[in-house]
Write a protein that holds these residues in place. Sequence first.
Motif, PDB file in Angstrom:
ATOM      1  N   GLY A  36       0.790  -1.141  -0.023  1.00 61.49           N
ATOM      2  CA  GLY A  36      -0.087  -0.035  -0.048  1.00 61.49           C
ATOM      3  C   GLY A  36       0.807   1.257   0.004  1.00 61.49           C
ATOM      4  O   GLY A  36       2.108   1.168   0.092  1.00 61.49           O
ATOM      5  N   GLY A  37       0.009   2.290  -0.088  1.00 68.62           N
ATOM      6  CA  GLY A  37       0.966   3.572  -0.241  1.00 68.62           C
ATOM      7  C   GLY A  37       0.699   4.384  -1.255  1.00 68.62           C
ATOM      8  O   GLY A  37       1.029   5.591  -1.458  1.00 68.62           O
ATOM      9  N   TRP A  38       0.206   3.965  -2.391  1.00 66.76           N
ATOM     10  CA  TRP A  38      -0.108   4.736  -3.812  1.00 66.76           C
ATOM     11  C   TRP A  38      -1.013   6.041  -3.592  1.00 66.76           C
ATOM     12  O   TRP A  38      -0.462   7.076  -3.668  1.00 66.76           O
ATOM     13  N   GLY A  39      -2.082   5.688  -2.786  1.00 69.85           N
ATOM     14  CA  GLY A  39      -3.098   6.805  -2.618  1.00 69.85           C
ATOM     15  C   GLY A  39      -2.457   7.857  -1.637  1.00 69.85           C
ATOM     16  O   GLY A  39      -2.253   9.223  -1.728  1.00 69.85           O
ATOM     17  N   THR A  40      -1.755   7.297  -0.476  1.00 69.55           N
ATOM     18  CA  THR A  40      -1.167   8.102   0.374  1.00 69.55           C
ATOM     19  C   THR A  40       0.083   8.864   0.156  1.00 69.55           C
ATOM     20  O   THR A  40       0.150  10.273   0.488  1.00 69.55           O
ATOM     21  N   LEU A  41       0.839   8.565  -0.824  1.00 64.62           N
ATOM     22  CA  LEU A  41       1.961   9.425  -1.198  1.00 64.62           C
ATOM     23  C   LEU A  41       1.606   9.854  -2.689  1.00 64.62           C
ATOM     24  O   LEU A  41       1.751  11.013  -2.614  1.00 64.62           O
ATOM     25  N   VAL A  42       1.428   9.311  -3.816  1.00 65.46           N
ATOM     26  CA  VAL A  42       1.147   9.779  -5.101  1.00 65.46           C
ATOM     27  C   VAL A  42      -0.085  10.621  -5.033  1.00 65.46           C
ATOM     28  O   VAL A  42       0.246  11.931  -5.309  1.00 65.46           O
ATOM     29  N   THR A  43      -1.059  10.360  -4.754  1.00 65.01           N
ATOM     30  CA  THR A  43      -2.226  11.115  -4.671  1.00 65.01           C
ATOM     31  C   THR A  43      -2.376  12.410  -4.051  1.00 65.01           C
ATOM     32  O   THR A  43      -2.470  13.505  -4.516  1.00 65.01           O
ATOM     33  N   SER A  44      -1.690  12.245  -2.684  1.00 67.19           N
ATOM     34  CA  SER A  44      -1.657  13.511  -2.002  1.00 67.19           C
ATOM     35  C   SER A  44      -0.697  14.612  -2.242  1.00 67.19           C
ATOM     36  O   SER A  44      -0.991  15.631  -2.266  1.00 67.19           O
ATOM     37  N   THR A  45       0.522  13.944  -2.909  1.00 70.10           N
ATOM     38  CA  THR A  45       1.437  14.875  -3.331  1.00 70.10           C
ATOM     39  C   THR A  45       0.888  15.659  -4.450  1.00 70.10           C
ATOM     40  O   THR A  45       1.168  16.896  -4.801  1.00 70.10           O
ATOM     41  N   LEU A  46       0.283  14.883  -5.656  1.00 71.84           N
ATOM     42  CA  LEU A  46      -0.135  15.515  -6.818  1.00 71.84           C
ATOM     43  C   LEU A  46      -1.249  16.665  -6.381  1.00 71.84           C
ATOM     44  O   LEU A  46      -1.421  17.764  -7.057  1.00 71.84           O
ATOM     45  N   ILE A  47      -2.139  16.078  -5.600  1.00 73.02           N
ATOM     46  CA  ILE A  47      -3.347  17.091  -5.380  1.00 73.02           C
ATOM     47  C   ILE A  47      -2.891  18.214  -4.404  1.00 73.02           C
ATOM     48  O   ILE A  47      -3.644  19.255  -4.670  1.00 73.02           O
ATOM     49  N   ALA A  48      -1.855  18.096  -3.816  1.00 71.85           N
ATOM     50  CA  ALA A  48      -1.358  19.344  -2.960  1.00 71.85           C
ATOM     51  C   ALA A  48      -0.732  20.249  -4.021  1.00 71.85           C
ATOM     52  O   ALA A  48      -0.465  21.504  -3.663  1.00 71.85           O
ATOM     53  N   LYS A  49      -0.253  19.950  -5.127  1.00 72.12           N
ATOM     54  CA  LYS A  49       0.448  20.790  -6.042  1.00 72.12           C
ATOM     55  C   LYS A  49      -0.415  21.173  -7.250  1.00 72.12           C
ATOM     56  O   LYS A  49      -0.036  22.463  -7.542  1.00 72.12           O
ATOM     57  N   ARG A  50      -1.418  20.579  -7.563  1.00 74.50           N
ATOM     58  CA  ARG A  50      -2.137  21.163  -8.815  1.00 74.50           C
ATOM     59  C   ARG A  50      -3.232  21.726  -8.459  1.00 74.50           C
ATOM     60  O   ARG A  50      -3.747  21.643  -7.502  1.00 74.50           O
ATOM     61  N   LYS A  51      -3.707  22.648  -9.391  1.00 74.96           N
ATOM     62  CA  LYS A  51      -4.921  23.351  -9.220  1.00 74.96           C
ATOM     63  C   LYS A  51      -6.199  22.837  -9.281  1.00 74.96           C
ATOM     64  O   LYS A  51      -7.123  23.136  -8.716  1.00 74.96           O
TER      65      LYS A  51
END
Length: 516
Positions: free
Chosen positions: A413-428
């Motif tokens: 596990g960790g895809w959502g916790t790491l990838v999704t949260s990182t991208l959603i924190a950066k993009r508009k």
Amino acid sequence: MIDNTKTYQKQALAHTIEQNNLFPVFIKLETLRVLIIGGGNVALEKLRSILQNALGSQITMVAIQFHAEIIELQQQYNNITIISTAYTPSFLQNQQLVFVAVNNIALASRIFDDAHACNLLVNVADTPDLCDFYLGAIVQKGNLKIAISTNGKSPTIAKRLKELLIETIPNDVDALLYNMHHIRQRLNGDFRLKVQQLNSLTQSLVSNNISPNKLFQTKEKKWQQIVKWCLLAFVFMILGHTLLSLLPSFSWKSGILKLIDLMDWKVFLMMLLTGFIAQLVDGSLGMGYGTISTTFLLANGVNPAIVSSRVHAARVFSSGVSGYQHHRFGNINKKLFKNLVITGTIGAVLGATLACLLQAYAFYIKIPLSIYTLFLGYHIIRKAFSKKMVGSKVKRAGWLAGFGGFTDAFAGGGWGTLVTSTLIAKRKNPRYVIGSVCLAEFFIVFASAITFFIVLKHIPLFDVAGLIIGGVIAAPIAAKLVGKLPIKKMYIAVGILVMTTSLITLWKVINQFFMN
């Protein structure tokens, strides 16, 4: 009575001569500095409206006291500055747009005059005579935005028109805009010729009664078809392998009885409970299925490679349905998706292979995996307190996806916790980030599950079924909880749960290591 009716008709006819002389314009508010004077409910309404339409705007708020929700929003967004003091004209310096939301007409008039002295445009709430511009009712479907104005005559009519347009305009209109944008880029000639070509194209769609959604039907359905056939192939692979290995061809009845005898009900119930809790969290927060499942199963002594194979087999179905729906509604950024899926799949295959090859060292691998899930728990708690970043872009998304895919397959596990949260924190635009990541997640999870199947030679049907059934039971409950639970407290509770379980697992492994 007749005379009164005629009088009303004459008055209405006279009013139709009036014109709405407001000039409609869409402002790039994210490039301007905005001042909001006031801290009550009206100021909160103005703040919400700005954030909904221009999330990255630099906003300064001045008031003696602030609404609790304003303070909470300021803690979430680092582009909001609040100053707890009385208004003075000095606050107008270096500002470009002013909103006044004070319950004092004399003060509002003075601010209006001060702002005009500084050549600033002003909007004074509920006071049309002190407004240089109004905020209309906004209808938004992706990139399509419609502003409605009744020239201040009837906000209720504006609201009803907004509701009507929201219901009438299809949700996938943004996909049509996206397709038309790419068609326009491919057209040759000057602006006049391009307009003629686009008019000809859209006129043919209308005259032939062709749905705009069919404009790119082949491209639009391609990935949906791939997801569907991959899911069917995976189902038949698991069922076929299970039935062929356990059911004798000469006696289906005895084979079924043998299958039931081989079923470990204790393990099945554990998987059922794990799937229920994981889906409850994931459905409420949009992340955490893999992390919760892995943490719980590791705590119950399951081999790390076995944990990851079960979790990924169950996630194939949930991520497949999610990715299919996101693609169906046009929530995909194709460039971002391609950057994620290629490197993410490679990382997932490598992670799954390494997890299988290191089965003999499962006891020792539990230590770094417990530390990893401990970090994920900390990451979830940090997310509850971190401010949202706006306006920045993610660089090297492919590397992020590769690392996310590897750790997700290797650790379960960790895809959502790491990838999704990182991208959603950066993009508009979170819509396209979430949609692209969910579709990419299906292919990454699918690649991991196939790798586990090839190397481990099997995936137990009942274990996977337990996770899936538990998730199915929890899904409607989680759907009802979305938006009703305090998100910040939920993040903290889940993070503490993951960290506590990880610490218990780590303590057991270390204690057993020293005892041996």
